[in-house]
Design a protein around this motif. Structure first.
Motif, PDB file in Angstrom:
ATOM      1  N   ARG A 195       8.337  23.848  -3.127  1.00 31.96           N
ATOM      2  CA  ARG A 195       7.399  24.079  -2.038  1.00 31.96           C
ATOM      3  C   ARG A 195       6.242  23.084  -2.150  1.00 31.96           C
ATOM      4  N   PRO A 196       5.954  22.307  -1.108  1.00 32.30           N
ATOM      5  CA  PRO A 196       4.887  21.296  -1.211  1.00 32.30           C
ATOM      6  C   PRO A 196       3.524  21.959  -1.285  1.00 32.30           C
ATOM      7  N   TYR A 197       2.622  21.321  -2.046  1.00 29.10           N
ATOM      8  CA  TYR A 197       1.261  21.828  -2.219  1.00 29.10           C
ATOM      9  C   TYR A 197       0.299  20.886  -1.491  1.00 29.10           C
ATOM     10  N   PHE A 198      -0.497  21.453  -0.604  1.00 28.40           N
ATOM     11  CA  PHE A 198      -1.453  20.681   0.180  1.00 28.40           C
ATOM     12  C   PHE A 198      -2.834  20.820  -0.453  1.00 28.40           C
ATOM     13  N   GLU A 203     -10.720  18.919  -3.207  1.00 29.80           N
ATOM     14  CA  GLU A 203      -9.846  18.286  -4.201  1.00 29.80           C
ATOM     15  C   GLU A 203      -9.546  16.842  -3.826  1.00 29.80           C
ATOM     16  N   GLN A 204      -9.395  16.574  -2.532  1.00 30.12           N
ATOM     17  CA  GLN A 204      -9.180  15.196  -2.109  1.00 30.12           C
ATOM     18  C   GLN A 204     -10.397  14.328  -2.407  1.00 30.12           C
ATOM     19  N   ALA A 210     -12.505   9.932  -8.472  1.00 25.68           N
ATOM     20  CA  ALA A 210     -11.880   9.491  -9.718  1.00 25.68           C
ATOM     21  C   ALA A 210     -11.312   8.081  -9.571  1.00 25.68           C
ATOM     22  N   GLU A 211     -10.691   7.798  -8.427  1.00 25.66           N
ATOM     23  CA  GLU A 211     -10.176   6.447  -8.190  1.00 25.66           C
ATOM     24  C   GLU A 211     -11.306   5.430  -8.121  1.00 25.66           C
TER      25      GLU A 211
END
Length: 246
Positions: A195-198, A203-204, A210-211
Motif C-alpha cells: 500500500r503506497p504511503y503519501f 514531512e515533505q 535535509a536535501e
C-alpha cells in the motif's frame, strides 16, 4: 264615471298621445307618478316585471357589460427611448442605449488557458535559461566598467536580483526532483503489492530541508549559512526583549 285603463292613462300622460316601449324613462316616470298602486300593478302584469323595472328606473333595455373595454396589447419596442418619471430628477449621466458589459479574462486563473504544470512549463521555456545566462554575463561586464556612481548601484541591484532568481529556480528544480523520486517510489511499492504511503506536507518540507543541508555541506557553505541563520534568529529574539532603562 268610466274607468281609465293604465295604457289609456299612459297615453293621456304621454306628450305624444300614445305609449311607446322605446320611449325614454323621463316621460314614463312623469306618467306613473300620477297613477294609483292598482294601476301600477296592472301595468306590471301587462308589460312584465323586468320591462316594468327598466322603464320605471329609466335604465336602457340594452345590457351594459361591467367589464372595462379590452385594449389591444402592444409590444413595446426595446430600442425606444427610455421614459423617465417626472417625479424623479433625471441624472446627468444616464444609459440611453443598453451596452453589453465587457468581462475581462485573466489567463492565469481561467480554465480555458489550461492547467499549470511546472515540469511542462520548464521544459517548454527551457530556452529562457540560456537568454538569462547571456544577460547575466552582459551585466557583469558593464558592472566592471562602472566602478562607482548611480549606474553602478543599479547594475549591482540588477545582478543581485538575477542571482536570487537563479537560486529560486534551482530550489524549485530540486523540489520537483524530490517529488518525482517520491512518486516513483510509491509506484514501485504499488507494483510490489504494498500500500503506497503519501507523505504529509510537513514531512515533505523536512525532506526538502535535509536535501538543502546536504547540498550546502557538499558545497562547503553550511557554516556560513548557519551563521547567517543564527544572526537572523538573534535579531528576532532581541526585538522581543524588554528595553533596559539606564
Amino acid at each position: 264615471m268610466p274607468r281609465v285603463s293604465s295604457r289609456d292613462g299612459l297615453a293621456a300622460g304621454s306628450p305624444h298621445g300614445a305609449w311607446d316601449g322605446e320611449e325614454d324613462g323621463g316621460g314614463l316616470r312623469k306618467g306613473t307618478s300620477d297613477m294609483s298602486f292598482e294601476e301600477l300593478l296592472e301595468l306590471q302584469s301587462q308589460v312584465g316585471t323586468k320591462t316594468y323595472k327598466q322603464l320605471v328606473t329609466g335604465n336602457s333595455t340594452k345590457k351594459q357589460s361591467s367589464r372595462p373595454p379590452v385594449q389591444k396589447a402592444c409590444v413595446a419596442d426595446k430600442h425606444r427611448p427610455l421614459e423617465m418619471s417626472a417625479k424623479v430628477r433625471v441624472p446627468f449621466l444616464r444609459q440611453v442605449v443598453p451596452i453589453s458589459k465587457k468581462v475581462a479574462r485573466d489567463p492565469r486563473f481561467d480554465d480555458l488557458s489550461g492547467e499549470y504544470n511546472p515540469e511542462v512549463f520548464d521544459k517548454t521555456y527551457q530556452f529562457l535559461n540560456d537568454i538569462r545566462a547571456r544577460e547575466k554575463e552582459l551585466v557583469k561586464k558593464q558592472l566592471k566598467k562602472r566602478r562607482s556612481g548611480e549606474e553602478h548601484e543599479k547594475l549591482q541591484q540588477l545582478l543581485q536580483r538575477m542571482e536570487q532568481q537563479d537560486m529560486a529556480q534551482q530550489e524549485r528544480k530540486r523540489q520537483q526532483e524530490l517529488r518525482l523520486a517520491l512518486k516513483q517510489e510509491r509506484r514501485a511499492q504499488a507494483q510490489q503489492g504494498h500500500r503506497p504511503y503519501f507523505l504529509k506536507k510537513s514531512e515533505q518540507r523536512q525532506l526538502v530541508l535535509a536535501e538543502k543541508f546536504k547540498e550546502l555541506k557538499r558545497s562547503k557553505k553550511l557554516e556560513s549559512f548557519l551563521s547567517r541563520k543564527r544572526r537572523r534568529n538573534a535579531g528576532k529574539d532581541r526585538r522581543h526583549l524588554p528595553l533596559s532603562k539606564e
